[in-house]
Every structure is written in C-alpha cells, then in structure tokens.
Design a protein around this motif. Structure first.
Motif, PDB file in Angstrom:
ATOM      1  N   TYR A 158       0.961  -1.265  -0.137  1.00  0.00           N
ATOM      2  CA  TYR A 158       0.158  -0.077  -0.107  1.00  0.00           C
ATOM      3  C   TYR A 158       0.787   1.125  -0.002  1.00  0.00           C
ATOM      4  CZ  TYR A 158      -3.830  -3.193   1.037  1.00  0.00           C
ATOM      5  OH  TYR A 158      -4.706  -4.060   0.824  1.00  0.00           O
ATOM      6  N   PRO A 186       1.416   0.124 -10.899  1.00  0.00           N
ATOM      7  CA  PRO A 186       0.184   0.312 -10.348  1.00  0.00           C
ATOM      8  C   PRO A 186      -0.693  -1.134 -10.483  1.00  0.00           C
ATOM      9  CG  PRO A 186       0.451   1.161 -12.576  1.00  0.00           C
ATOM     10  CD  PRO A 186       1.728   0.896 -12.201  1.00  0.00           C
ATOM     11  N   HIS A 235      -0.840  -0.700  -4.511  1.00  0.00           N
ATOM     12  CA  HIS A 235      -2.088  -0.066  -4.475  1.00  0.00           C
ATOM     13  C   HIS A 235      -1.676   1.284  -4.144  1.00  0.00           C
ATOM     14  CE1 HIS A 235      -3.681  -4.210  -3.558  1.00  0.00           C
ATOM     15  NE2 HIS A 235      -2.809  -4.176  -2.793  1.00  0.00           N
ATOM     16  N   LEU A 236      -1.667   2.158  -5.089  1.00  0.00           N
ATOM     17  CA  LEU A 236      -1.536   3.611  -5.091  1.00  0.00           C
ATOM     18  C   LEU A 236      -2.432   4.364  -4.597  1.00  0.00           C
ATOM     19  CD1 LEU A 236       0.888   5.843  -5.348  1.00  0.00           C
ATOM     20  CD2 LEU A 236       0.368   5.744  -7.509  1.00  0.00           C
ATOM     21  N   PHE A 237      -2.572   4.972  -3.584  1.00  0.00           N
ATOM     22  CA  PHE A 237      -4.110   5.469  -3.173  1.00  0.00           C
ATOM     23  C   PHE A 237      -3.793   6.934  -2.356  1.00  0.00           C
ATOM     24  CE2 PHE A 237      -4.213   5.150   1.640  1.00  0.00           C
ATOM     25  CZ  PHE A 237      -3.153   4.276   1.719  1.00  0.00           C
ATOM     26  N   GLY A 282      -6.552   2.069  -7.026  1.00  0.00           N
ATOM     27  CA  GLY A 282      -5.721   1.876  -6.070  1.00  0.00           C
ATOM     28  C   GLY A 282      -6.218   2.371  -4.862  1.00  0.00           C
ATOM     29  N   GLU A 336      -8.950  -0.130  -3.809  1.00  0.00           N
ATOM     30  CA  GLU A 336      -8.436  -1.324  -3.382  1.00  0.00           C
ATOM     31  C   GLU A 336      -7.932  -1.154  -1.995  1.00  0.00           C
ATOM     32  OE1 GLU A 336      -6.356  -2.670  -7.544  1.00  0.00           O
ATOM     33  OE2 GLU A 336      -5.192  -1.818  -5.942  1.00  0.00           O
TER      34      GLU A 336
END
Ligand code: ATP
Ligand code: MG
Length: 335
Positions: free
Chosen positions: A37, A74, A78-80, A310, A313
């Motif tokens: 994450y 990506p 999980h790029l958020f 992301g 997720e």
C-alpha cells in the motif's frame, strides 16, 4: 500469504534524490513480493499546508507521476490518496486517546520539524497546530488501517514508527490483541544529505535535486553545491568527504569513483570540472525517469484511473480492519 507493506509520501513537492535513494529504491524491489500500500498523504501534507490547498492538490498528481516514472507498477502496488480512505481519519480519533501531548512534543521527528520551521519562518514557525503535533497519531492510523507489517522509510521517520508501535501496544493491552506492531525497513542510504550540506535533503527545505528537474535546473543546483571551503584554487588539494559533489557522485554510482576521490585529494581535479562530470552523470541517471514522466504528463487520465483503482483497493482493506477495531472498542453498533 505475503506480508503487508505500507509507506507514503506527503504531496508537498516533487520527488528528490533523498526519496529515491532513501526510500523509493527499496519500494521498487519490494513491490514484486509484498502486498504493498503506497499512500499519497494529502491529509498529512495539509497539517502544515492547510492554508495552501491548491499546492497539495497539484502535488497529489505530481507525486503520482513521479512514482510511476521511477517504475512503481500500479498493477502490483495499491497507490492511493489518504483523504479518500476516511477509515484512516476514524482510526486517528480512536488513537488520539492513547497518546499524551507531552509524548508527542518529545517525538524527535516532530521536534526537529518544529526547529526547521522556526529556522525558516522565525518565531511564527514555533506556533504549531493540534493537527501538526498530532500527525504521528494519524501516521499510526495510516500504517495500521492496512495491518501494515513492514514500513520502508528513511531514517528521519524512525521515531514515528516507534510512536506507532507504542500506540499499537497500548491499544492491544486495553482492547485485546487486534493490531499488528509494524517494523521499519531502512534503505542502504538511510538519510540523503542536501545540496547545502545539511543532514537531510527535504522537499520543504529547498535543498534538493528533484527527479523532474531539467538539465538547466540540475546544472544550476550542482554548480552551487557546497564543496570543501578550504579549496580556493583549482589545484589545491581538498577533502572529498566534506564535498557534496563527491557525495552525489557516490550516491548515483558515478564511474571511476576511486579516481575522482584520489584526484580531488591530490589537487589534480578542479571543482568546476568535477561538477560538470556530475551534471552529465546525473542527467544520464535521470533520462529514463524523464522519458516516463513525459508519457504520463501527456496522459493525465491514465494517472487518474490508476489513483482511483488503487484507492478503491485500499479502502476495501481499511474497511475490513476498521470493522475489527470497532468491535474491539465496542462501538460496532450497526456493523
Ligand atoms: P517534507 O519536507 O514536505 O516533509 P520530505 O522531503 O521529508 O518532505 P516526505 O514525503 O516527508 O518527504 O517523505 C517521504 C519518504 O521519503 C519518507 O520515507 C522519508 O523518510 C523519505 N525521505 C525523505 N527525504 C529523505 C532523505 N533526505 N533521505 C532519506 N530518506 C528521505
Ligand atoms: Mg518529511
């Protein structure tokens, strides 16, 4: 099952060499093997930029492009965006009862950052908000909202991980063993120094080479980098260990490093030539990153879609964890 990793960046400016060598290079290796994450910490950026929301908003996009340009995948990570996972804010409120104000003020990272603000803004820098002093609590929520087990960070972040571990222990001792105590993971370069020779290259410190810097900007910065102050003439012998130019030659792994060092010590290498060589090597190092950046700059909708995916997720995972936390604290009225 693979271990969970959580790490993040504040959208306060572009990525610099400190991020790359101090943290992100490690992330690139870890992304293949872990449930990863990667948080763009916009809420944390607002703690000391609350009066400049445009800056934070713009840098969310910029940081996403930087991360994709260095090779964050990506499909694996999980790029958020932090603010779009409100469970983190919920968890922060619960944790805020588990830490004292004096403990927060004693946190070495917070202390250091307050001192830096004072140096930049005078006495005004000393007056900090509740949100700023409390950001380690919010960071503990960032990590634990995903059951983060490993946190790959630079050395400046170690006291924040320790603070998180304390909060976890306190929580578990009161409400039962629900949370996991995270471990920090350091890079080979624990702390990358600034162009001015100061201990840390920092986005907010104006002493960094950014991965997005053009050749013109890189040249200007390197030409102005701090060298041995006792070397006056071109052929004076000098001490490479106190020269930032040699330091960055080492950092990016310039060829002929031993020669550079010897020549410098013997006075056979002028600073201008040495700087020019560093500029050339630095631009070579940055080239593939700049190429990828150009692609994402031309496809902003792709960047937005990656962030949306992301964040969805990440939110799904945080909701799961939050459910167990609410149960433990007995506030699970309608779950
Ligand atoms: P700001 O000045 O706004 O706090 P920053 O440069 O400190 O920005 P962050 O977004 O706070 O950057 O940090 C992101 C990650 O990069 C953290 O893991 C931090 O430890 C690491 N990092 C930042 N600067 C350095 C540095 N000079 N050396 C090593 N690691 C660094
Ligand atoms: Mg920082």
């Amino acid at each position: 099952m693979s271990k969970t990793i959580l790490t993040g960046l504040r959208p306060t400016g572009n990525l610099h060499l400190g991020h790359y060598f101090g943290a992100a290079q490690n992330w690139l290796r870890l992304q293949d093997d872990y449930d990863f994450y990667l948080e763009i910490a916009d809420i944390q950026a607002l703690t000391d930029n609350f009066d400049n929301p445009e800056k934070v908003r713009k840098n969310v996009h910029e940081i996403a492009i930087d991360l994709l340009s260095i090779g964050i995948n990506p499909d694996k990570v999980h790029l958020f965006i932090q603010s779009a996972v409100p469970e983190i804010a919920e968890l922060t409120v619960i944790y805020s009862n588990l830490v004292t104000m004096s403990r927060l003020y004693r946190n070495p990272t917070v202390k250091n950052e307050i001192a830096q603000r004072k140096a930049l803004f005078g006495n005004e820098g000393e007056s900090v908000t509740y949100g700023f002093v409390g950001y380690p609590v919010s960071q503990a929520a960032d990590i634990t909202a995903f059951n983060g087990q490993l946190v790959p960070v630079g050395e400046d972040q170690l006291p924040l991980i320790e603070q998180c571990r304390e909060i976890v222990r306190k929580f578990n001792s009161i409400y039962g063993k629900v949370l996991i105590e995270p471990e920090p993971l350091l890079s080979k370069f624990r702390r990358v120094k600034g162009l001015d020779g100061s201990e840390k290259m920092g986005k907010s410190l104006n002493n960094g080479i950014f991965l997005s810097d053009s050749e013109e900007v890189v040249s200007k910065k390197i030409m102005g980098a701090v060298t041995d102050p006792d070397k006056i003439k071109k052929d004076d012998p000098a001490n490479p260990d106190i020269c930032m130019v040699y330091y960055y030659h080492k950092l990016i792994g310039s060829k002929n490093l031993e020669n550079i060092c010897e020549e410098c010590k013997l006075g056979k290498r002028g600073c201008v030539a040495c700087k020019k060589e560093l500029i050339k090597n630095m631009m070579e190092f940055l080239k593939p990153i700049h190429e990828k950046r150009a692609y994402y700059e031309a496809h902003p909708e792709e960047v937005d879609a990656i962030l949306l995916k992301g964040t969805k997720e990440a939110r799904a995972k945080a909701k799961e964890v939050m459910k167990t936390v609410r149960q433990a604290v007995k506030i699970d009225y309608f779950d």
